[in-house]
Design a protein around this motif. Structure first.
Motif, PDB file in Angstrom:
ATOM      1  N   ASN A  23       0.797  -1.230   0.000  1.00 60.37           N
ATOM      2  CA  ASN A  23       0.000   0.000   0.000  1.00 60.37           C
ATOM      3  C   ASN A  23       0.827   1.277   0.000  1.00 60.37           C
ATOM      4  O   ASN A  23       0.352   2.319  -0.425  1.00 60.37           O
ATOM      5  CB  ASN A  23      -0.961  -0.011   1.202  1.00 60.37           C
ATOM      6  CG  ASN A  23      -0.257   0.024   2.543  1.00 60.37           C
ATOM      7  OD1 ASN A  23       0.863  -0.475   2.690  1.00 60.37           O
ATOM      8  ND2 ASN A  23      -0.895   0.604   3.533  1.00 60.37           N
ATOM      9  N   LYS A  24       2.062   1.225   0.476  1.00 62.03           N
ATOM     10  CA  LYS A  24       2.821   2.474   0.606  1.00 62.03           C
ATOM     11  C   LYS A  24       3.140   3.135  -0.738  1.00 62.03           C
ATOM     12  O   LYS A  24       3.431   4.329  -0.781  1.00 62.03           O
ATOM     13  CB  LYS A  24       4.113   2.230   1.402  1.00 62.03           C
ATOM     14  CG  LYS A  24       3.892   1.705   2.815  1.00 62.03           C
ATOM     15  CD  LYS A  24       2.911   2.567   3.575  1.00 62.03           C
ATOM     16  CE  LYS A  24       2.636   2.141   5.017  1.00 62.03           C
ATOM     17  NZ  LYS A  24       2.365   0.732   5.276  1.00 62.03           N
ATOM     18  N   TYR A  77       0.287  -6.758   9.654  1.00 61.84           N
ATOM     19  CA  TYR A  77      -0.789  -5.895   9.133  1.00 61.84           C
ATOM     20  C   TYR A  77      -1.925  -6.680   8.457  1.00 61.84           C
ATOM     21  O   TYR A  77      -3.031  -6.747   8.980  1.00 61.84           O
ATOM     22  CB  TYR A  77      -0.217  -4.907   8.113  1.00 61.84           C
ATOM     23  CG  TYR A  77       0.728  -3.893   8.670  1.00 61.84           C
ATOM     24  CD1 TYR A  77       0.265  -2.821   9.436  1.00 61.84           C
ATOM     25  CD2 TYR A  77       2.092  -3.977   8.419  1.00 61.84           C
ATOM     26  CE1 TYR A  77       1.137  -1.865   9.928  1.00 61.84           C
ATOM     27  CE2 TYR A  77       2.973  -3.025   8.913  1.00 61.84           C
ATOM     28  CZ  TYR A  77       2.489  -1.980   9.658  1.00 61.84           C
ATOM     29  OH  TYR A  77       3.351  -1.046  10.143  1.00 61.84           O
ATOM     30  N   GLY A 103      -2.401   1.061  10.384  1.00 67.31           N
ATOM     31  CA  GLY A 103      -1.065   1.233  10.969  1.00 67.31           C
ATOM     32  C   GLY A 103      -0.859   2.683  11.331  1.00 67.31           C
ATOM     33  O   GLY A 103      -1.284   3.143  12.393  1.00 67.31           O
ATOM     34  N   SER A 104      -0.225   3.435  10.443  1.00 64.09           N
ATOM     35  CA  SER A 104      -0.044   4.874  10.678  1.00 64.09           C
ATOM     36  C   SER A 104      -1.279   5.673  10.287  1.00 64.09           C
ATOM     37  O   SER A 104      -1.348   6.871  10.541  1.00 64.09           O
ATOM     38  CB  SER A 104       1.189   5.381   9.927  1.00 64.09           C
ATOM     39  OG  SER A 104       1.063   5.152   8.528  1.00 64.09           O
ATOM     40  N   GLY A 105      -2.265   5.039   9.664  1.00 64.63           N
ATOM     41  CA  GLY A 105      -3.591   5.632   9.499  1.00 64.63           C
ATOM     42  C   GLY A 105      -3.908   6.255   8.150  1.00 64.63           C
ATOM     43  O   GLY A 105      -5.079   6.509   7.847  1.00 64.63           O
ATOM     44  N   GLY A 106      -2.902   6.490   7.326  1.00 58.64           N
ATOM     45  CA  GLY A 106      -3.152   7.190   6.068  1.00 58.64           C
ATOM     46  C   GLY A 106      -4.008   6.408   5.090  1.00 58.64           C
ATOM     47  O   GLY A 106      -4.787   6.999   4.332  1.00 58.64           O
ATOM     48  N   THR A 107      -3.879   5.095   5.110  1.00 62.42           N
ATOM     49  CA  THR A 107      -4.652   4.284   4.165  1.00 62.42           C
ATOM     50  C   THR A 107      -6.137   4.354   4.507  1.00 62.42           C
ATOM     51  O   THR A 107      -6.975   4.625   3.643  1.00 62.42           O
ATOM     52  CB  THR A 107      -4.143   2.830   4.189  1.00 62.42           C
ATOM     53  OG1 THR A 107      -2.756   2.845   3.858  1.00 62.42           O
ATOM     54  CG2 THR A 107      -4.890   1.970   3.185  1.00 62.42           C
ATOM     55  N   THR A 123      -2.894  -5.174   1.652  1.00 60.52           N
ATOM     56  CA  THR A 123      -1.942  -4.062   1.654  1.00 60.52           C
ATOM     57  C   THR A 123      -0.505  -4.527   1.473  1.00 60.52           C
ATOM     58  O   THR A 123       0.420  -3.714   1.538  1.00 60.52           O
ATOM     59  CB  THR A 123      -2.081  -3.284   2.969  1.00 60.52           C
ATOM     60  OG1 THR A 123      -2.148  -4.229   4.051  1.00 60.52           O
ATOM     61  CG2 THR A 123      -3.339  -2.432   2.972  1.00 60.52           C
ATOM     62  N   GLY A 124      -0.280  -5.831   1.291  1.00 59.28           N
ATOM     63  CA  GLY A 124       1.080  -6.330   1.042  1.00 59.28           C
ATOM     64  C   GLY A 124       1.729  -6.844   2.322  1.00 59.28           C
ATOM     65  O   GLY A 124       1.056  -7.371   3.192  1.00 59.28           O
ATOM     66  N   GLY A 125       3.055  -6.715   2.391  1.00 60.27           N
ATOM     67  CA  GLY A 125       3.769  -7.095   3.605  1.00 60.27           C
ATOM     68  C   GLY A 125       4.467  -8.436   3.547  1.00 60.27           C
ATOM     69  O   GLY A 125       5.046  -8.870   4.541  1.00 60.27           O
ATOM     70  N   ASN A 142       7.631  -1.883   5.800  1.00 60.59           N
ATOM     71  CA  ASN A 142       7.357  -2.006   4.370  1.00 60.59           C
ATOM     72  C   ASN A 142       7.447  -0.639   3.691  1.00 60.59           C
ATOM     73  O   ASN A 142       7.854  -0.525   2.536  1.00 60.59           O
ATOM     74  CB  ASN A 142       5.959  -2.594   4.149  1.00 60.59           C
ATOM     75  CG  ASN A 142       5.819  -3.980   4.740  1.00 60.59           C
ATOM     76  OD1 ASN A 142       6.540  -4.896   4.373  1.00 60.59           O
ATOM     77  ND2 ASN A 142       4.901  -4.146   5.696  1.00 60.59           N
ATOM     78  N   LYS A 149       0.920   6.155  -1.656  1.00 61.85           N
ATOM     79  CA  LYS A 149       1.263   7.390  -0.935  1.00 61.85           C
ATOM     80  C   LYS A 149       2.550   7.992  -1.479  1.00 61.85           C
ATOM     81  O   LYS A 149       2.677   9.207  -1.601  1.00 61.85           O
ATOM     82  CB  LYS A 149       1.436   7.081   0.550  1.00 61.85           C
ATOM     83  CG  LYS A 149       0.256   6.390   1.211  1.00 61.85           C
ATOM     84  CD  LYS A 149       0.532   6.305   2.695  1.00 61.85           C
ATOM     85  CE  LYS A 149      -0.181   5.178   3.373  1.00 61.85           C
ATOM     86  NZ  LYS A 149       0.171   5.112   4.797  1.00 61.85           N
TER      87      LYS A 149
HETATM   88  C1  LIG Z   1       1.873   0.262   6.475  1.00 66.37           C
HETATM   89  C2  LIG Z   1       1.062  -0.933   6.198  1.00 66.37           C
HETATM   90  C3  LIG Z   1      -0.300  -0.965   6.529  1.00 66.37           C
HETATM   91  C4  LIG Z   1      -1.006   0.148   7.225  1.00 66.37           C
HETATM   92  O1  LIG Z   1      -1.172   1.308   6.432  1.00 66.37           O
HETATM   93  P1  LIG Z   1      -1.214   2.721   7.127  1.00 66.37           P
HETATM   94  O2  LIG Z   1      -1.518   3.673   6.056  1.00 66.37           O
HETATM   95  O3  LIG Z   1       0.131   2.939   7.766  1.00 66.37           O
HETATM   96  O4  LIG Z   1      -2.277   2.701   8.185  1.00 66.37           O
HETATM   97  C5  LIG Z   1      -1.019  -2.094   6.231  1.00 66.37           C
HETATM   98  N1  LIG Z   1      -0.416  -3.153   5.653  1.00 66.37           N
HETATM   99  C6  LIG Z   1       0.880  -3.168   5.332  1.00 66.37           C
HETATM  100  C7  LIG Z   1       1.449  -4.396   4.735  1.00 66.37           C
HETATM  101  C8  LIG Z   1       1.669  -2.054   5.597  1.00 66.37           C
HETATM  102  O5  LIG Z   1       2.969  -2.080   5.283  1.00 66.37           O
END
Ligand SMILES: *Cc1c(COP(=O)(O)O)cnc(C)c1O
Length: 326
Positions: free
Chosen positions: A46-47, A272, A186-190, A300-302, A75, A50
């Motif tokens: 997901n990063k 995540y 996680g950090s909330g932006g998604t 979101t991957g990982g 990630n 952004k």
């Molecule tokens: C960072 C991350 C999230 C959370 O996204 P945020 O925008 O930080 O809340 C979810 N899944 C994975 C795999 C991530 O790396």
């Protein structure tokens, strides 16, 4: 006004998951997975959405070096390193701990090095002061003649979160009558970006323990994005999948990972996306998500993080051996 750059090709696939849907107690046409793990840069995740915005801003300002912070298995840091590689920018990653810390030779850290990023180890016991260390690193880089641009933790500034307003719009075009989008928080932006596209009612965030106050974090970001007041109480956030804390393996999450892997061949991660899946299972059990409602799990991957997580790998291998022994 947009300095956004392209770091992948869009849209990402939206795949139906009939077997998983039935296993969870939903109708077979009720569940999809949005494959942002397949985003085509640096191993995906997901990063990247952004980074299209934040790295775009860095380039517009004439930066030649990207600096960011995170956990050692971040990630976001790995994908910042990949974005820098693609654009010919230097990358410095600021992590807590020391080069000798556990699991440093594994997972995302292997890829960080492969992408040519430099790592600054901030020492033990400073996670909360990591942003200050990153500021110091930027000052030092400037003294050395570089032009650094600092990307915030997780890429979750209002600017970075715009990537998920677009992600939400992309999903809406694929499935206009979507009722629930389940996403790791996680950090909330998604989550904030998805709310910007789909509204508070349709987005279910599953807290992963990365921030102290998830509701306030997401409400602030979503408010800055949309220009309206987003009340923390209007958000749908589950906090029941954190367990002993961020990055610590939680049994229901491992179970959720096994379910997705065995039934659909989908790999989730223990920090995540596995938590998002565990939260989805819990939401169906509690009746928050019901049969007949169109539901999307945002993947979101990982995956690289899985291999940086010795406890998960160990437990999974043990399972395999015990099957063999039977
Ligand atoms: C960072 C991350 C999230 C959370 O996204 P945020 O925008 O930080 O809340 C979810 N899944 C994975 C795999 C991530 O790396």
């Amino acid at each position: 006004m947009s300095d956004k750059i392209a770091l992948s090709t869009w849209p990402t696939p939206l795949e139906p998951m009939p077997r998983l849907a039935v296993a969870l107690g939903l109708g077979q046409d009720d569940l999809w997975i949005k494959r942002d793990d397949l985003i085509g840069l640096g191993g995906g995740g997901n990063k990247v959405r952004k980074l299209e915005w934040t790295v775009g801003a860095a380039l517009a300002q004439g930066a030649d070096t990207l600096v960011t912070t995170g956990a050692a298995q971040s990630n976001h840091a790995r994908l910042t390193a990949a974005a820098g590689a693609r654009l010919g920018l230097d990358v410095v990653l600021v992590f807590p701990g020391t080069p000798g810390s556990a699991a440093n030779g594994s997972g995302n850290l292997v890829l960080d090095s492969l992408f040519g990023a430099r790592i600054f180890w901030a020492g033990d016991g400073v996670p909360s002061a990591l942003a200050d260390v990153a500021d110091d690193v930027c000052r030092q880089l400037r003294r050395d003649g570089a032009r650094p641009y600092l990307i915030p933790f997780g890429g979750s500034s209002p600017l970075g979160a715009r990537g998920y307003v677009e992600g939400g719009e992309e999903l809406h075009a694929q499935l206009p009558d979507v009722e629930h989008v389940v996403v790791a928080l996680g950090s909330g932006g998604t989550m904030a970006g998805l709310i910007g596209a789909l509204g508070e009612e349709r987005v279910l965030g599953v807290h992963c323990g990365a921030v102290a106050d998830p509701s306030a974090t997401v409400a602030d970001l979503a408010g800055a994005l949309t220009g309206r007041t987003v009340g923390p109480d209007s958000l749908r956030i589950r906090t029941d999948q954190v367990g002993a804390g961020y990055g610590v393996l939680y049994e229901p999450v491992l179970e959720a990972m096994r379910t997705a892997a065995v039934i659909e061949g989908i790999v989730l991660d223990p920090v995540y996306s596995g938590r998002a899946m565990a939260g989805l299972i819990a939401a169906v059990r509690s009746g928050d998500i019901r049969p007949g409602q169109r539901t999307v799990l945002l993947h979101t991957g990982g995956l690289p993080g899985l291999f940086g997580h010795a406890e998960t790998v160990g437990r999974t291998v043990t399972t395999l051996q015990s099957y063999k022994a039977v």
